[in-house]
Motif scaffolding. Structure first.
Motif, PDB file in Angstrom:
ATOM      1  N   THR A   2     -26.507 -35.940 -28.490  1.00 57.75           N
ATOM      2  CA  THR A   2     -26.647 -37.272 -27.905  1.00 57.75           C
ATOM      3  C   THR A   2     -25.273 -37.925 -27.754  1.00 57.75           C
ATOM      4  N   PRO A   3     -25.155 -38.867 -26.827  1.00 57.35           N
ATOM      5  CA  PRO A   3     -23.875 -39.558 -26.671  1.00 57.35           C
ATOM      6  C   PRO A   3     -23.445 -40.296 -27.942  1.00 57.35           C
ATOM      7  N   GLN A   4     -24.399 -40.861 -28.684  1.00 53.60           N
ATOM      8  CA  GLN A   4     -24.060 -41.557 -29.928  1.00 53.60           C
ATOM      9  C   GLN A   4     -23.538 -40.577 -30.979  1.00 53.60           C
ATOM     10  N   ARG A   5     -24.167 -39.420 -31.072  1.00 51.02           N
ATOM     11  CA  ARG A   5     -23.716 -38.382 -32.011  1.00 51.02           C
ATOM     12  C   ARG A   5     -22.305 -37.944 -31.663  1.00 51.02           C
ATOM     13  N   LEU A  88     -16.199 -34.223 -42.532  1.00 50.30           N
ATOM     14  CA  LEU A  88     -15.971 -33.227 -41.482  1.00 50.30           C
ATOM     15  C   LEU A  88     -16.612 -31.893 -41.849  1.00 50.30           C
ATOM     16  N   GLY A  89     -16.538 -31.548 -43.127  1.00 50.69           N
ATOM     17  CA  GLY A  89     -17.083 -30.273 -43.581  1.00 50.69           C
ATOM     18  C   GLY A  89     -18.592 -30.191 -43.522  1.00 50.69           C
ATOM     19  N   CYS A  90     -19.270 -31.301 -43.742  1.00 48.53           N
ATOM     20  CA  CYS A  90     -20.737 -31.269 -43.762  1.00 48.53           C
ATOM     21  C   CYS A  90     -21.361 -31.957 -42.553  1.00 48.53           C
ATOM     22  N   MET A  91     -20.561 -32.339 -41.601  1.00 51.59           N
ATOM     23  CA  MET A  91     -21.036 -33.106 -40.457  1.00 51.59           C
ATOM     24  C   MET A  91     -22.116 -32.381 -39.651  1.00 51.59           C
ATOM     25  N   SER A  92     -21.971 -31.084 -39.488  1.00 49.11           N
ATOM     26  CA  SER A  92     -22.933 -30.346 -38.659  1.00 49.11           C
ATOM     27  C   SER A  92     -24.323 -30.281 -39.298  1.00 49.11           C
ATOM     28  N   SER A  93     -24.387 -30.430 -40.612  1.00 50.49           N
ATOM     29  CA  SER A  93     -25.688 -30.355 -41.277  1.00 50.49           C
ATOM     30  C   SER A  93     -26.377 -31.715 -41.417  1.00 50.49           C
ATOM     31  N   LEU A  94     -25.709 -32.775 -41.017  1.00 46.22           N
ATOM     32  CA  LEU A  94     -26.283 -34.115 -41.134  1.00 46.22           C
ATOM     33  C   LEU A  94     -27.043 -34.491 -39.869  1.00 46.22           C
ATOM     34  N   SER A  95     -28.097 -35.261 -40.049  1.00 45.57           N
ATOM     35  CA  SER A  95     -28.820 -35.793 -38.891  1.00 45.57           C
ATOM     36  C   SER A  95     -27.972 -36.899 -38.264  1.00 45.57           C
ATOM     37  N   ASP A  96     -28.354 -37.313 -37.072  1.00 42.21           N
ATOM     38  CA  ASP A  96     -27.614 -38.367 -36.383  1.00 42.21           C
ATOM     39  C   ASP A  96     -27.562 -39.652 -37.204  1.00 42.21           C
ATOM     40  N   SER A  97     -28.692 -40.037 -37.767  1.00 42.17           N
ATOM     41  CA  SER A  97     -28.735 -41.287 -38.544  1.00 42.17           C
ATOM     42  C   SER A  97     -27.958 -41.155 -39.853  1.00 42.17           C
TER      43      SER A  97
END
Length: 166
Positions: A2-5, A88-97
């Motif tokens: 998403t653009p917000q992500r 930065l290290g865990c960003m890919s595993s987090l949901s947008d919210s």
């Protein structure tokens, strides 16, 4: 994505670089002031004819170091940089919210950077994300500061005319 992500992820990269560059600038300024104090302080033992100016230089350097507290600012920026590095290290595993909430929580402790540092950090974030076509030409103060704080070559090869779409 998403653009917000996308905007939140880019904000994490920019904030990480702002803190890293702020830490570097303040740590180097602190070491430079300490070096000057030691050098000028040791010159007192030499046969200097005009000790007034030497004393003035020592007092001025000590005042600058005390007022701006470069060492403390470097430590705070270093701690904040580590928080962003973890994100930065865990960003890919987090949901947008979750990413937005974590970013907001961490940003509460951000340093107040120079505007030149923000411009350099933006370009470094573009490089880190593989978006070098989005880089902006650096203003003159940022171009002068960049080699001293690790921001080179962010923007050195950009032409002034290429930023018209920004």
């Amino acid at each position: 994505m998403t653009p917000q992500r996308n905007a939140d992820e880019f904000a994490v990269f920019v904030s990480f670089n702002v803190e890293k560059l702020t830490e570097t600038l303040n740590a180097r300024a602190d070491r430079f002031c300490t070096f000057l104090l030691i050098l000028l302080g040791s010159a007192v033992f030499g046969s200097m004819a005009d000790t007034f100016w030497l004393g003035f230089a020592v007092a001025s350097t000590a005042a600058v170091q005390f007022v701006w507290r470069f060492g403390e600012a470097a430590g705070a920026a270093g701690s904040q940089k580590q928080r962003y590095a973890l994100l930065l290290g865990c960003m890919s595993s987090l949901s947008d919210s979750d990413l937005a909430a974590e970013l907001e929580r961490i940003q509460e402790h951000d340093s107040r950077p120079l505007s030149a540092i923000e411009a350099i950090a933006f370009n470094k974030a573009c490089l880190m994300r593989g978006q070098s076509d989005q880089m902006k030409p650096l203003p003159t103060p940022a171009r002068m500061l960049a080699p001293f704080i690790g921001g080179h070559p962010c923007g050195s090869s950009l032409r002034r005319g290429s930023a018209s779409s920004f």
